[in-house]
Structure formats: structure tokens, C-alpha cells
Enzyme design. Structure first.
Site, PDB file in Angstrom:
ATOM      1  N   ALA A  47       0.811  -1.223   0.000  1.00 48.30           N
ATOM      2  CA  ALA A  47       0.000   0.000   0.000  1.00 48.30           C
ATOM      3  C   ALA A  47       0.838   1.263   0.000  1.00 48.30           C
ATOM      4  O   ALA A  47       0.342   2.345  -0.304  1.00 48.30           O
ATOM      5  CB  ALA A  47      -0.924  -0.002   1.220  1.00 48.30           C
ATOM      6  N   ARG A  84      10.295   7.916  -2.565  1.00 46.31           N
ATOM      7  CA  ARG A  84      11.672   8.086  -3.043  1.00 46.31           C
ATOM      8  C   ARG A  84      11.915   7.519  -4.443  1.00 46.31           C
ATOM      9  O   ARG A  84      12.991   7.715  -5.014  1.00 46.31           O
ATOM     10  CB  ARG A  84      12.652   7.468  -2.034  1.00 46.31           C
ATOM     11  CG  ARG A  84      12.797   8.326  -0.768  1.00 46.31           C
ATOM     12  CD  ARG A  84      13.478   7.555   0.341  1.00 46.31           C
ATOM     13  NE  ARG A  84      14.787   7.070  -0.065  1.00 46.31           N
ATOM     14  CZ  ARG A  84      15.401   6.017   0.484  1.00 46.31           C
ATOM     15  NH1 ARG A  84      14.817   5.331   1.456  1.00 46.31           N
ATOM     16  NH2 ARG A  84      16.586   5.645   0.054  1.00 46.31           N
ATOM     17  N   GLN A 120      -6.129  -0.590   1.839  1.00 45.98           N
ATOM     18  CA  GLN A 120      -5.784   0.160   3.042  1.00 45.98           C
ATOM     19  C   GLN A 120      -5.815   1.626   2.611  1.00 45.98           C
ATOM     20  O   GLN A 120      -4.884   2.113   1.975  1.00 45.98           O
ATOM     21  CB  GLN A 120      -4.384  -0.238   3.545  1.00 45.98           C
ATOM     22  CG  GLN A 120      -4.016   0.430   4.859  1.00 45.98           C
ATOM     23  CD  GLN A 120      -2.528   0.340   5.168  1.00 45.98           C
ATOM     24  OE1 GLN A 120      -1.694   0.218   4.283  1.00 45.98           O
ATOM     25  NE2 GLN A 120      -2.191   0.422   6.443  1.00 45.98           N
ATOM     26  N   THR A 158       2.424  -0.753   9.361  1.00 45.81           N
ATOM     27  CA  THR A 158       2.429  -2.136   8.867  1.00 45.81           C
ATOM     28  C   THR A 158       1.432  -3.035   9.621  1.00 45.81           C
ATOM     29  O   THR A 158       0.852  -3.941   9.016  1.00 45.81           O
ATOM     30  CB  THR A 158       3.851  -2.737   8.942  1.00 45.81           C
ATOM     31  OG1 THR A 158       4.430  -2.417  10.219  1.00 45.81           O
ATOM     32  CG2 THR A 158       4.745  -2.172   7.854  1.00 45.81           C
ATOM     33  N   GLY A 179       5.637  -6.241  -0.660  1.00 42.04           N
ATOM     34  CA  GLY A 179       5.624  -6.231  -2.127  1.00 42.04           C
ATOM     35  C   GLY A 179       6.860  -5.608  -2.756  1.00 42.04           C
ATOM     36  O   GLY A 179       7.119  -5.795  -3.939  1.00 42.04           O
ATOM     37  N   GLY A 214      14.566  -1.906  11.754  1.00 38.89           N
ATOM     38  CA  GLY A 214      14.169  -2.318  13.092  1.00 38.89           C
ATOM     39  C   GLY A 214      15.167  -3.340  13.620  1.00 38.89           C
ATOM     40  O   GLY A 214      15.703  -4.144  12.855  1.00 38.89           O
ATOM     41  N   ARG A 230       9.765 -11.359 -32.319  1.00 36.07           N
ATOM     42  CA  ARG A 230       8.707 -10.696 -31.548  1.00 36.07           C
ATOM     43  C   ARG A 230       7.666 -11.724 -31.098  1.00 36.07           C
ATOM     44  O   ARG A 230       7.677 -12.871 -31.526  1.00 36.07           O
ATOM     45  CB  ARG A 230       8.099  -9.578 -32.380  1.00 36.07           C
ATOM     46  CG  ARG A 230       9.094  -8.409 -32.563  1.00 36.07           C
ATOM     47  CD  ARG A 230       8.552  -7.365 -33.501  1.00 36.07           C
ATOM     48  NE  ARG A 230       7.219  -6.939 -33.099  1.00 36.07           N
ATOM     49  CZ  ARG A 230       6.311  -6.430 -33.928  1.00 36.07           C
ATOM     50  NH1 ARG A 230       6.589  -6.279 -35.217  1.00 36.07           N
ATOM     51  NH2 ARG A 230       5.137  -6.063 -33.486  1.00 36.07           N
ATOM     52  N   LYS A 263       7.432 -12.034 -36.478  1.00 36.41           N
ATOM     53  CA  LYS A 263       6.376 -11.748 -35.498  1.00 36.41           C
ATOM     54  C   LYS A 263       5.186 -12.657 -35.740  1.00 36.41           C
ATOM     55  O   LYS A 263       4.731 -12.767 -36.876  1.00 36.41           O
ATOM     56  CB  LYS A 263       5.919 -10.287 -35.625  1.00 36.41           C
ATOM     57  CG  LYS A 263       4.894  -9.916 -34.567  1.00 36.41           C
ATOM     58  CD  LYS A 263       3.861  -8.909 -35.051  1.00 36.41           C
ATOM     59  CE  LYS A 263       2.830  -9.561 -35.956  1.00 36.41           C
ATOM     60  NZ  LYS A 263       1.656  -8.713 -36.207  1.00 36.41           N
TER      61      LYS A 263
END
Ligand code: UD1
Ligand code: CA
Length: 449
Positions: free
Chosen positions: A10, A15, A75, A81, A104, A140, A315, A333
Site C-alpha cells: 500500500a 523516493r 488500506q 504495517t 511487495g 528495526g 517478436r 512476429k
């Protein structure tokens, strides 16, 4: 033991400096989200729940594209979290097995590591995936007592003595669904970030007399993507690993660093990949095939004994049977090229079938597009298409037939026939010499004037 995955996706990914949701940025041609789902899918989860927020619609579509049975939950506000995992509560209704929480944006966690966590679950209520960080930075910290994990301290809340700990939290957590949900219900947000921390469930578990522990893995596995630079370096890591795996399985590469692979590239033993080849998604190369330098392949299948390139493009829908030759500056292709057929120079073959052992001369074009619709070209077996033939589709050229050089084929060619469609040649005696002197005289006059 049945397993449910809860994948957190979510977050905004500020950044990344991107309008695309972070988990949809790609490594090896597949979104980060797919990588996170891929290694966990080997555990054959009963449910996979993806928690979306920023760019929810796009992320949900990508999740469903990977697995149509995925349950997507929203969410709406990113409150942390723990709050994110709680959004999966309804989707976990009547589920009695273990839940594994994944991020994710963390693409490299291996199946083996997840299996080690499940093994540790046999003797612990909660298992966290940790790693010894070279630079623990803002991760953490896992506070251990022997093998017992007592609590996780977020960097922002950590005292100096906690910050000195190098064992860090990857974010991956495993617990029985009922245990996890009841612990989450107790998590508050009275901390430095004002967020509901998933990591708080460890301290809460210990307070209840439950047993928590940490399983560790290599730091490279827990790498999360937060910026474009991290994405680029993760791509490099992915490429290195994928090349190594293929080489170890018997693929020959002269210059592995110049070969770029996708998450799903399959290359058989003794296949040879020359330098500077790009494999976009969906390519299978069979054993002993040879891909020569500077080719680009996508959605293509090359059978054993075939050669492609140098400088060829396959392709989506390019299907090459055994012992096919595709040469330089050829584009294929959505076309089936049957056994032993050759398309050696400067041709475009699209929306076509080429029969076994047929030879397609240099500069041949299947004119498949009329500006609105696409049409098919069918060429039988053992035929010879002269150089610079234009095949105006839809058109069929039979077995053992020929087209003369520079023919524009607009009508079907029967088996065994030769098609000629070009103006007849006339030679004008002495005309070239006359023209040369005329032009030279004209130029001389211009230079003087
Ligand atoms: C988290 C961990 C930290 C760990 C680190 C590893 C917590 C409180 N902290 O910190 O211990 O070392 O990951 O990278 O869990 N997300 C949501 N909804 C939210 C918040 C986050 O879906 O409300 C998702 C994000 O999209 C991301 C993942 O959860 O995929 C982690 O969130 P992030 O904010 O990056 O956590 P960190 O602060 O890095
Ligand atoms: Ca993060």
C-alpha cells in the site's frame, strides 16, 4: 499445514520519484510484486491477500494478472504495517493455518528461507526473518535472548544500546492466523512515528507467554527497493544471479555480462548465447540452439538446432521449429517457421506460416497490415521465395512453388507453380554512355558558372 500470504503493497514509495506505484517497477521484466509473490507461490498457499493503497487499481490488476485467485484488500490510509495486515482480517475469515506476511517491494526472499521459517514455526508461535546487516541504518532491531526473540525496536524509537544491535528485521513474519490477528488487535500507535507497528506483536507475544524466534538469511535476500538507484542495483543483482543459474545448468555464454534476461527466460543445456543478446519476457530456447550476437527476443520459442541472428528480432508469437535459420536483420512476429526453413537476410515475416525447408530470399516482406487490419501469409513446404518478394496478405503460396525476384504477390500461387509479377526488362543500346556524357557536361558548366 495450510498457508495464507499477506503481501503489503500500500505504501507510496515517495523516493522512487515516479507516478507508477513502487511495486509495479520491474526487475527482469516482471513487477517487484510478482517477484515477491513468485518465491512464496512455491509454498502453494491456500490464499494470497494483497494489501493495496497508493495506485490501488493498478496494483490490484497486476496482482490478479499473476494469480487470478488473489484477494485484494484496500488500506485507504497508510497508518503502519500492523494496520496494513489488519486489512486482511476479513479475507482471513475461517482460515486456520499459518499466515506469512511479506512486503511487495522486497523481491529476493527465497522459497528455502520461507521454508526455514515454517520449520521454526513447529516450535515457536511467531517467527521473524532477520539478517545481520553490514550497515543496520534505519532497520528495526531484533532484541534476542539466546534463540528467543524478545521484541523488535524500530530505529526511531531505539536507544543507543538497541541501535548497536546488528541483527535487523526484514519485515517477513509468520504466525498462526488466529495468533497474529489477536496480537494485532492489541497494537497501538504510541511511538515516535505515530504508526501501528507490525513489529510490536513480538513484545506483545512475549507478554502473553508465547514463544517468538528469528530465522536469519543473507542480507541480499532481504533487499528492499526504495529508490531508482536501489532498483537499478537490484536489477544488476537479478541479472547476475539469473546468468549464473543458466550457466550452471549448461548454457554457453561468451560474455555473460552483456546478455540480459527476464524472470521467465528458459534456455536449454548446450544452447549458445553470443554477446549482446536481450531476452524480454516469454522466451524459451531449446537445447543446442544458437542465438548469435545482437539479437532481441520476446515471446518467442526457438527449437533445438536452430540459429538466430546476428542482429535478428523475434517478436511475440515467433515459433521456430527445429533446424530453422533466421539471419541478420530479420524480424519475425506471430509466425510459425517450420522445420529446416530459412529466412537469412533482411526480411520481415509477420502473421505467417512458412512450411518446412522453404527458403525465403533476402529482402522479402509479408505485407500483413492494410492500415486497418492484419492478414496472414501462408507458404507451403519446399518453396523458394525470390529476393525482394512482396507478399500482399492475405495470400497463400503453395508447396514446391517459387516466386521470381522482386515479385509482388497479390494472388495465391498453386503448388508447384512459379509466380512472376514485375515489368519486363528492356535494354537501350548506348544509352548509358550518352547519358553519362550529358550529365558530365552539365556539371562542368555549373562549376565554371
Ligand atoms: C519496516 C519495519 C522494520 C524493518 C523494515 C525492513 C515496521 C514498523 N518496521 O520498516 O522493522 O526493518 O520494514 O525493510 O514494520 N506498508 C503498507 N501500509 C502501511 C505501511 C507500510 O502497506 O501503512 C507497506 C509498504 O508499502 C512496504 C512495507 O509495508 O512494502 C514496509 O513499509 P515501510 O514503511 O517501508 O517500513 P519501514 O519503515 O521500512
Ligand atoms: Ca522500507
Amino acid at each position: 499445514m495450510s498457508i495464507a500470504l499477506v503481501i503489503l503493497a500500500a505504501g507510496k514509495g515517495t523516493r522512487m520519484e515516479s507516478d507508477i506505484p513502487k511495486v509495479l517497477h520491474k526487475i527482469g521484466g516482471a513487477p517487484l510484486l510478482h517477484h515477491a509473490m513468485l518465491s512464496a507461490s512455491a509454498l502453494e498457499p491456500d490464499r494470497t491477500i494483497v494489501v493495496t493503497g497508493h495506485g490501488a487499481e493498478l496494483v490490484e490488476a497486476a496482482a490478479l494478472d499473476f494469480d487470478a485467485d488473489v484477494i485484494a484488500v484496500r488500506q485507504d490510509e497508510q497508518l503502519g504495517t500492523a494496520h496494513a495486515v489488519l486489512q486482511a482480517q476479513d479475507a482471513l475469515d475461517e482460515f486456520n493455518g499459518d499466515v506469512i506476511v511479506l512486503y511487495g517491494d522486497t523481491p529476493f526472499i527465497s522459497t528455502e528461507t520461507l521454508e526455514a521459517m515454517l520449520a521454526a514455526r513447529a516450535s515457536h508461535d511467531v517467527v521473524v526473518l532477520g539478517f545481520d546487516a553490514a550497515d543496520p541504518g534505519r532497520y528495526g532491531r531484533l532484541i534476542m535472548d539466546g534463540t528467543a526473540l524478545l521484541r523488535i525496536v524500530e530505529y526511531k524509537d531505539a536507544k543507543d544500546e538497541d541501535r548497536a544491535v546488528k541483527l535487523c528485521n526484514s519485515g517477513v513474519i509468520c504466525a498462526a492466523s488466529s495468533t497474529l490477528l489477536s496480537l494485532l488487535a492489541e497494537v497501538g500507535n504510541d511511538n515516535a512515528a505515530g504508526e501501528y507497528y507490525l513489529t510490536d506483536i513480538i513484545g506483545l507475544a512475549n507478554a502473553r507467554g508465547l514463544k517468538a524466534t528469528a530465522v536469519t538469511c543473507d542480507e541480499a535476500e532481504t533487499l528492499g527497493i526504495n529508490s531508482r538507484l536501489e532498483l537499478a542495483s537490484a536489477e544488476a543483482t537479478f541479472q547476475t544471479n539469473k546468468r549464473r543459474a543458466l550457466i550452471e545448468d549448461g548454457v554457453m555464454m561468451q560474455a555473460p555480462d552483456t546478455v540480459f534476461l527476464s524472470f521467465d527466460t528458459i534456455i536449454g543445456r548446450d544452447a549458445e548465447i553470443e554477446p549482446n543478446v536481450i531476452f524480454a519476457p516469454g522466451v524459451t530456447i531449446e537445447s543446442g540452439a544458437r542465438i548469435r550476437a545482437f539479437c532481441h527476443l520476446e515471446g518467442a520459442h526457438v527449437s533445438r538446432g536452430s540459429t538466430v541472428g546476428p542482429f535478428a528480432r523475434l517478436r511475440p508469437g515467433a515459433e521456430l521449429a527445429e533446424h530453422v535459420h533466421i539471419g541478420n536483420f530479420v524480424e519475425i512476429k506471430n509466425a510459425q517457421i517450420d522445420e529446416g526453413a530459412k529466412v537469412n537476410h533482411l526480411s520481415y515475416v509477420g502473421d505467417a506460416e512458412i512450411g518446412a525447408r522453404s527458403n525465403i530470399g533476402a529482402g522479402t516482406i509479408t505485407c500483413n497490415y492494410d492500415g486497418v487490419m492484419k492478414h496472414r501469409t501462408i507458404i507451403g513446404r519446399d518453396s523458394f521465395i525470390g529476393s525482394n518478394t512482396m507478399l500482399v496478405a492475405p495470400v497463400t503460396v503453395g508447396h514446391e512453388s517459387m516466386t521470381a525476384t522482386a515479385t509482388v504477390v497479390t494472388k495465391n500461387v498453386p503448388d508447384g507453380a512459379m509466380a512472376i509479377a514485375r515489368t519486363e526488362q528492356t535494354n537501350k543500346d548506348g544509352f548509358a554512355r550518352k547519358l553519362f556524357s550529358m550529365l558530365r557536361a552539365k556539371k562542368a558548366k555549373q562549376v565554371k558558372g
